[in-house]
Motif scaffolding. Structure first.
Motif, PDB file in Angstrom:
ATOM      1  N   PHE A 159      23.622  67.241-103.394  1.00  0.00           N
ATOM      2  CA  PHE A 159      24.341  66.120-103.684  1.00  0.00           C
ATOM      3  C   PHE A 159      25.680  66.616-103.702  1.00  0.00           C
ATOM      4  O   PHE A 159      26.600  65.652-103.193  1.00  0.00           O
ATOM      5  CB  PHE A 159      23.872  65.814-105.127  1.00  0.00           C
ATOM      6  CG  PHE A 159      24.771  65.132-105.945  1.00  0.00           C
ATOM      7  CD1 PHE A 159      25.009  63.621-105.595  1.00  0.00           C
ATOM      8  CD2 PHE A 159      25.921  65.469-107.030  1.00  0.00           C
ATOM      9  CE1 PHE A 159      26.066  62.601-106.252  1.00  0.00           C
ATOM     10  CE2 PHE A 159      26.853  64.787-107.661  1.00  0.00           C
ATOM     11  CZ  PHE A 159      26.758  63.221-107.223  1.00  0.00           C
ATOM     12  N   ALA A 160      26.129  67.670-103.941  1.00  0.00           N
ATOM     13  CA  ALA A 160      27.674  67.982-104.076  1.00  0.00           C
ATOM     14  C   ALA A 160      28.249  67.803-102.835  1.00  0.00           C
ATOM     15  O   ALA A 160      29.331  67.569-102.585  1.00  0.00           O
ATOM     16  CB  ALA A 160      27.710  69.689-104.627  1.00  0.00           C
ATOM     17  N   GLY A 161      27.555  68.441-101.791  1.00  0.00           N
ATOM     18  CA  GLY A 161      28.260  68.360-100.427  1.00  0.00           C
ATOM     19  C   GLY A 161      28.284  66.981 -99.978  1.00  0.00           C
ATOM     20  O   GLY A 161      29.520  66.560 -98.996  1.00  0.00           O
ATOM     21  N   VAL A 162      27.219  65.948-100.068  1.00  0.00           N
ATOM     22  CA  VAL A 162      27.357  64.608 -99.542  1.00  0.00           C
ATOM     23  C   VAL A 162      28.712  63.983-100.450  1.00  0.00           C
ATOM     24  O   VAL A 162      29.235  63.142 -99.679  1.00  0.00           O
ATOM     25  CB  VAL A 162      25.946  64.115 -99.812  1.00  0.00           C
ATOM     26  CG1 VAL A 162      26.310  62.505 -99.535  1.00  0.00           C
ATOM     27  CG2 VAL A 162      25.211  64.663 -98.832  1.00  0.00           C
ATOM     28  N   LEU A 163      28.666  64.209-101.724  1.00  0.00           N
ATOM     29  CA  LEU A 163      29.687  63.546-102.534  1.00  0.00           C
ATOM     30  C   LEU A 163      31.172  63.795-102.091  1.00  0.00           C
ATOM     31  O   LEU A 163      31.862  63.038-101.698  1.00  0.00           O
ATOM     32  CB  LEU A 163      29.660  64.069-103.937  1.00  0.00           C
ATOM     33  CG  LEU A 163      30.846  63.045-104.804  1.00  0.00           C
ATOM     34  CD1 LEU A 163      30.751  61.867-104.790  1.00  0.00           C
ATOM     35  CD2 LEU A 163      30.343  63.935-106.432  1.00  0.00           C
ATOM     36  N   PHE A 206      34.052  66.974 -92.440  1.00  0.00           N
ATOM     37  CA  PHE A 206      32.839  66.432 -92.963  1.00  0.00           C
ATOM     38  C   PHE A 206      31.499  67.115 -92.928  1.00  0.00           C
ATOM     39  O   PHE A 206      30.639  67.642 -93.923  1.00  0.00           O
ATOM     40  CB  PHE A 206      32.240  65.005 -92.316  1.00  0.00           C
ATOM     41  CG  PHE A 206      31.056  64.207 -92.978  1.00  0.00           C
ATOM     42  CD1 PHE A 206      31.148  63.751 -93.922  1.00  0.00           C
ATOM     43  CD2 PHE A 206      29.887  64.500 -92.221  1.00  0.00           C
ATOM     44  CE1 PHE A 206      29.753  63.207 -94.486  1.00  0.00           C
ATOM     45  CE2 PHE A 206      28.730  63.837 -92.612  1.00  0.00           C
ATOM     46  CZ  PHE A 206      28.663  63.216 -93.723  1.00  0.00           C
ATOM     47  N   LEU A 207      31.222  67.782 -91.788  1.00  0.00           N
ATOM     48  CA  LEU A 207      30.121  68.739 -91.440  1.00  0.00           C
ATOM     49  C   LEU A 207      30.212  69.974 -92.262  1.00  0.00           C
ATOM     50  O   LEU A 207      29.466  70.399 -92.697  1.00  0.00           O
ATOM     51  CB  LEU A 207      29.979  68.976 -89.945  1.00  0.00           C
ATOM     52  CG  LEU A 207      29.655  67.809 -88.973  1.00  0.00           C
ATOM     53  CD1 LEU A 207      29.522  68.096 -87.703  1.00  0.00           C
ATOM     54  CD2 LEU A 207      28.318  67.067 -89.504  1.00  0.00           C
ATOM     55  N   LEU A 208      31.702  70.600 -92.449  1.00  0.00           N
ATOM     56  CA  LEU A 208      31.760  71.859 -92.990  1.00  0.00           C
ATOM     57  C   LEU A 208      31.631  71.444 -94.345  1.00  0.00           C
ATOM     58  O   LEU A 208      31.049  72.396 -95.040  1.00  0.00           O
ATOM     59  CB  LEU A 208      33.441  71.996 -92.858  1.00  0.00           C
ATOM     60  CG  LEU A 208      33.749  73.248 -93.318  1.00  0.00           C
ATOM     61  CD1 LEU A 208      32.969  74.486 -93.071  1.00  0.00           C
ATOM     62  CD2 LEU A 208      35.383  73.606 -93.312  1.00  0.00           C
ATOM     63  N   LEU A 209      32.075  70.334 -95.128  1.00  0.00           N
ATOM     64  CA  LEU A 209      31.626  70.272 -96.417  1.00  0.00           C
ATOM     65  C   LEU A 209      30.230  70.218 -96.972  1.00  0.00           C
ATOM     66  O   LEU A 209      29.571  70.673 -97.628  1.00  0.00           O
ATOM     67  CB  LEU A 209      32.494  68.975 -97.005  1.00  0.00           C
ATOM     68  CG  LEU A 209      34.112  69.100 -97.075  1.00  0.00           C
ATOM     69  CD1 LEU A 209      34.639  67.954 -97.112  1.00  0.00           C
ATOM     70  CD2 LEU A 209      34.359  70.158 -98.088  1.00  0.00           C
ATOM     71  N   VAL A 210      29.723  69.251 -96.115  1.00  0.00           N
ATOM     72  CA  VAL A 210      28.123  68.865 -96.142  1.00  0.00           C
ATOM     73  C   VAL A 210      27.246  70.064 -95.969  1.00  0.00           C
ATOM     74  O   VAL A 210      26.476  70.477 -97.029  1.00  0.00           O
ATOM     75  CB  VAL A 210      27.658  67.768 -95.454  1.00  0.00           C
ATOM     76  CG1 VAL A 210      26.269  67.294 -95.736  1.00  0.00           C
ATOM     77  CG2 VAL A 210      28.412  66.277 -95.938  1.00  0.00           C
ATOM     78  N   ILE A 211      27.239  70.623 -95.006  1.00  0.00           N
ATOM     79  CA  ILE A 211      26.516  71.866 -94.434  1.00  0.00           C
ATOM     80  C   ILE A 211      26.812  73.123 -95.398  1.00  0.00           C
ATOM     81  O   ILE A 211      26.003  73.742 -95.795  1.00  0.00           O
ATOM     82  CB  ILE A 211      26.339  71.993 -92.941  1.00  0.00           C
ATOM     83  CG1 ILE A 211      25.928  70.768 -92.280  1.00  0.00           C
ATOM     84  CG2 ILE A 211      25.699  73.187 -92.722  1.00  0.00           C
ATOM     85  CD1 ILE A 211      25.879  70.776 -90.854  1.00  0.00           C
TER      86      ILE A 211
END
Length: 289
Positions: free
Chosen positions: A93-97, A61-66
């Motif tokens: 937005f893209a990372g959070v989605l 999750f952290l890898l994707l969002v950040i």
């Protein structure tokens, strides 16, 4: 020749000192403590932080969002294109989605994995109050999901503002800061909590994860292929109330010109989660473990 002596009668062994006197009640030396929600919270926190799936899921999750937030930010900064006076926070937005899929998965595993391994029987034996167990799981997971998401989105927001304001990006207002950090974190935490409740209802990890991914993506995908003019209103409704569009509202970049705005998506998700919680609680009390 000496005559044999008769055997001496055996004396009864003395009663142990802890043995109560006749007619007296026994008092256990182990203190009896009335259990409460705090004990259930401690138990659930110990479980959620000690399993590998939690660390792996939060790590991804952290890898994707950040990671995605930083990558998109630096790609835009390295290009000659200007942001065009829009808020510098919109690129998060893209990372959070994509990261929200991880949070939903963690929510499902928090409950459904216990049914798969049989640990739920031990949990319910230690705490027969099933409602307390579900409440403790929900509180611990929601707090963890909110804090992790808030840290990730805040780091991305600080990076985007510091980099993109030099490329035509507008300095966000206080309200935009609050929505893009606290607001989006509350929404993602509720989305993960919805996955936790789905895991409690379905009691199967793969099935609940599939259901939650369908809830996340299916309305938007279906709307993309409704080309008929007679289905235009249905298409618009799917666009408006799809979770990706609800997430985009927190970045003031809605996919629809009508429908919820401001903090409305948070109240919609809160109402939906509360309704599913009531259903999950009723089923938990009714069904066998």
């Amino acid at each position: 020749m000496s005559t044999p002596q008769p055997p001496m009668p055996q004396q009864a062994a003395p009663a142990p000192s802890w043995h109560p006197a006749p007619g007296a009640s026994y008092t256990s030396p182990i203190p009896v403590v009335r259990t409460h929600l705090g004990h259930a919270l401690t138990s659930e926190w110990t479980k959620i932080r000690s399993v590998r799936s939690t660390m792996w899921t939060i790590g991804v999750f952290l890898l994707l969002v950040i990671g995605l937030g930083a990558l998109i930010t630096f790609v835009v900064a390295a290009s000659d294109a200007e942001v065009g006076g829009e808020s510098a926070l919109q690129l998060g937005f893209a990372g959070v989605l994509t990261g929200s899929i991880c949070m939903m998965t963690l929510g499902v595993l928090t409950t459904a994995s216990e049914y798969g391994t049989g640990l739920i029987r031990t949990t319910m034996t230690a705490c027969p109050d099933r409602g307390r167990v579900l409440m403790a799981k929900s509180i611990v997971f929601f707090a963890l999901a909110f804090v992790v998401t808030l840290v990730a989105t805040s780091l991305v927001a600080l990076l985007q503002v510091s980099v993109l304001t030099d490329h035509g990006g507008r300095e966000p207002t206080g309200g935009e800061w609050l929505k893009a950090t606290v607001g989006i974190s509350l929404y993602v935490a509720l989305l993960g909590l919805l996955g936790l409740l789905a895991g409690s209802v379905i009691r199967h990890s793969a099935g609940a994860i599939t259901l939650m991914i369908g809830v996340l993506l299916a309305p938007l995908v279906i709307a993309l292929f409704l080309f008929s003019e007679s289905l235009r209103r249905v298409q618009q409704g799917l666009f408006t109330y799809s979770i990706p569009n609800q997430l985009s509202i927190f970045y003031d970049n809605s996919l629809s010109r009508s429908g919820p705005s401001g903090w409305d998506p948070l109240w919609i998700m809160l109402g939906l989660t509360a309704a599913v919680f009531v259903g999950a609680y009723a089923l938990l009390e009714k069904r066998d473990v």
